[in-house]
Design a protein around this motif. Structure first.
Motif, mmCIF file in Angstrom:
data_model
loop_
_atom_site.group_PDB
_atom_site.id
_atom_site.type_symbol
_atom_site.label_atom_id
_atom_site.label_comp_id
_atom_site.label_asym_id
_atom_site.label_seq_id
_atom_site.Cartn_x
_atom_site.Cartn_y
_atom_site.Cartn_z
ATOM 1 N N ILE A 48 -41.032 -17.591 32.067
ATOM 2 C CA ILE A 48 -41.602 -16.275 32.352
ATOM 3 C C ILE A 48 -40.451 -15.279 32.375
ATOM 4 C CG2 ILE A 48 -42.936 -14.906 33.982
ATOM 5 C CD1 ILE A 48 -44.110 -17.593 34.994
ATOM 6 N N TRP A 49 -40.412 -14.400 31.385
ATOM 7 C CA TRP A 49 -39.344 -13.418 31.201
ATOM 8 C C TRP A 49 -39.831 -12.082 31.724
ATOM 9 C CZ3 TRP A 49 -34.788 -14.255 28.081
ATOM 10 C CH2 TRP A 49 -34.020 -13.129 27.857
ATOM 11 N N ASN A 50 -39.302 -11.641 32.848
ATOM 12 C CA ASN A 50 -39.714 -10.378 33.483
ATOM 13 C C ASN A 50 -41.232 -10.263 33.601
ATOM 14 O OD1 ASN A 50 -37.124 -9.456 33.934
ATOM 15 N ND2 ASN A 50 -37.018 -8.324 32.026
ATOM 16 N N GLY A 51 -41.881 -11.346 34.022
ATOM 17 C CA GLY A 51 -43.323 -11.322 34.247
ATOM 18 C C GLY A 51 -44.156 -11.671 33.034
ATOM 19 N N GLU A 52 -43.554 -11.913 31.878
ATOM 20 C CA GLU A 52 -44.288 -12.222 30.649
ATOM 21 C C GLU A 52 -44.028 -13.675 30.261
ATOM 22 O OE1 GLU A 52 -44.071 -11.030 25.915
ATOM 23 O OE2 GLU A 52 -42.809 -9.992 27.343
ATOM 24 N N ALA A 53 -45.081 -14.462 30.141
ATOM 25 C CA ALA A 53 -44.941 -15.859 29.743
ATOM 26 C C ALA A 53 -44.551 -15.921 28.272
ATOM 27 C CB ALA A 53 -46.241 -16.617 29.981
ATOM 28 N N ILE A 54 -43.475 -16.664 27.981
ATOM 29 C CA ILE A 54 -42.971 -16.759 26.609
ATOM 30 C C ILE A 54 -42.693 -18.221 26.278
ATOM 31 C CG2 ILE A 54 -41.950 -14.450 26.575
ATOM 32 C CD1 ILE A 54 -39.234 -15.763 27.124
ATOM 33 N N SER A 55 -42.547 -18.492 24.984
ATOM 34 C CA SER A 55 -42.197 -19.840 24.548
ATOM 35 C C SER A 55 -40.672 -19.991 24.556
ATOM 36 C CB SER A 55 -42.736 -20.097 23.137
ATOM 37 O OG SER A 55 -42.048 -19.282 22.208
ATOM 38 N N ARG A 56 -40.212 -21.211 24.368
ATOM 39 C CA ARG A 56 -38.772 -21.458 24.366
ATOM 40 C C ARG A 56 -38.117 -20.790 23.158
ATOM 41 N NH1 ARG A 56 -35.571 -27.232 24.308
ATOM 42 N NH2 ARG A 56 -33.508 -26.321 24.442
ATOM 43 N N ASP A 57 -38.805 -20.738 22.022
ATOM 44 C CA ASP A 57 -38.241 -20.085 20.836
ATOM 45 C C ASP A 57 -38.047 -18.589 21.065
ATOM 46 O OD1 ASP A 57 -38.105 -22.462 19.413
ATOM 47 O OD2 ASP A 57 -40.150 -22.232 18.626
ATOM 48 N N VAL A 58 -39.010 -17.967 21.713
ATOM 49 C CA VAL A 58 -38.883 -16.534 22.028
ATOM 50 C C VAL A 58 -37.746 -16.329 23.023
ATOM 51 C CG1 VAL A 58 -40.065 -14.552 23.062
ATOM 52 C CG2 VAL A 58 -41.299 -16.076 21.500
ATOM 53 N N MET A 59 -37.617 -17.238 23.978
ATOM 54 C CA MET A 59 -36.527 -17.136 24.951
ATOM 55 C C MET A 59 -35.177 -17.239 24.247
ATOM 56 S SD MET A 59 -35.669 -19.537 28.247
ATOM 57 C CE MET A 59 -35.363 -20.964 27.224
ATOM 58 N N LYS A 60 -35.043 -18.139 23.289
ATOM 59 C CA LYS A 60 -33.797 -18.273 22.531
ATOM 60 C C LYS A 60 -33.492 -16.988 21.773
ATOM 61 C CE LYS A 60 -34.114 -23.223 21.576
ATOM 62 N NZ LYS A 60 -34.227 -24.213 20.493
ATOM 63 N N TYR A 61 -34.517 -16.411 21.154
ATOM 64 C CA TYR A 61 -34.329 -15.166 20.410
ATOM 65 C C TYR A 61 -33.859 -14.045 21.341
ATOM 66 C CZ TYR A 61 -35.384 -10.975 17.749
ATOM 67 O OH TYR A 61 -35.292 -9.761 17.140
ATOM 68 N N ARG A 62 -34.455 -13.964 22.521
ATOM 69 C CA ARG A 62 -34.058 -12.912 23.460
ATOM 70 C C ARG A 62 -32.656 -13.147 24.010
ATOM 71 N NH1 ARG A 62 -39.579 -11.338 26.796
ATOM 72 N NH2 ARG A 62 -40.781 -10.735 24.964
ATOM 73 N N PHE A 63 -32.281 -14.394 24.239
ATOM 74 C CA PHE A 63 -30.902 -14.702 24.627
ATOM 75 C C PHE A 63 -29.934 -14.250 23.542
ATOM 76 C CE2 PHE A 63 -32.028 -18.461 27.600
ATOM 77 C CZ PHE A 63 -31.968 -17.646 28.710
ATOM 78 N N GLN A 64 -30.299 -14.513 22.300
ATOM 79 C CA GLN A 64 -29.445 -14.140 21.175
ATOM 80 C C GLN A 64 -29.283 -12.629 21.098
ATOM 81 O OE1 GLN A 64 -31.060 -15.417 17.405
ATOM 82 N NE2 GLN A 64 -29.056 -16.169 16.775
ATOM 83 N N GLN A 65 -30.362 -11.894 21.299
ATOM 84 C CA GLN A 65 -30.289 -10.432 21.262
ATOM 85 C C GLN A 65 -29.460 -9.895 22.422
ATOM 86 O OE1 GLN A 65 -31.332 -8.645 18.681
ATOM 87 N NE2 GLN A 65 -31.895 -10.618 17.811
ATOM 88 N N ALA A 66 -29.603 -10.480 23.594
ATOM 89 C CA ALA A 66 -28.845 -10.032 24.763
ATOM 90 C C ALA A 66 -27.362 -10.318 24.607
ATOM 91 C CB ALA A 66 -29.381 -10.706 26.027
ATOM 92 N N ALA A 67 -27.021 -11.420 23.956
ATOM 93 C CA ALA A 67 -25.612 -11.775 23.766
ATOM 94 C C ALA A 67 -24.917 -10.817 22.810
ATOM 95 C CB ALA A 67 -25.496 -13.204 23.248
ATOM 96 N N LYS A 68 -25.671 -10.178 21.924
ATOM 97 C CA LYS A 68 -25.091 -9.233 20.968
ATOM 98 C C LYS A 68 -24.789 -7.869 21.588
ATOM 99 C CE LYS A 68 -27.340 -11.228 16.931
ATOM 100 N NZ LYS A 68 -28.325 -10.990 15.869
#
Length: 111
Positions: A48-68
């Motif tokens: 659950i990313w900031n209150g929104e349920a997400i899949s592990r693939d979406v979580m990986k994508y968001r980690f990647q965007q945050a790291a940039k």
């Protein structure tokens, strides 16, 4: 007698090594810090990313965007006390592999 001779023969260690340490420069406080990300891991392994349920693939994508980003947000990972450790370990491993550095685990005071 041997102890006194040993004390006399040991050279006195009064050497001082001068180190030129770099001066710390305070970070620029003009830009506001990025908002923190609350990543909850529910008892069944749901992310659950900031209150929104997400899949592990979406979580990986968001980690990647945050790291940039120039200034990474703080990630507050809050695992449910009933969740299996493999889900928490997977989230931490994905974050580390993708370059996220500001991670903290909150809620570990739960008993």
């Amino acid at each position: 007698v041997l102890l006194i001779m040993l004390i006399i023969t040991i050279p006195v260690q009064t050497h001082a090594v001068k180190l030129d340490m770099p001066q710390a420069t305070p970070p620029a406080t003009d830009a506001p810090p990025p908002p923190s990300v609350e990543l909850e891991i529910d008892f069944d392994g749901t992310y659950i990313w900031n209150g929104e349920a997400i899949s592990r693939d979406v979580m990986k994508y968001r980690f990647q965007q945050a790291a940039k980003e120039d200034q990474q947000p703080e990630f507050h990972i809050r695992p449910n006390r009933l969740v299996e450790y493999k889900y928490v370990a997977a989230a931490l491993a994905d974050a580390q592999r993708l370059g996220v550095t500001n991670i903290g685990i909150v809620g570990n005071e739960q008993l």
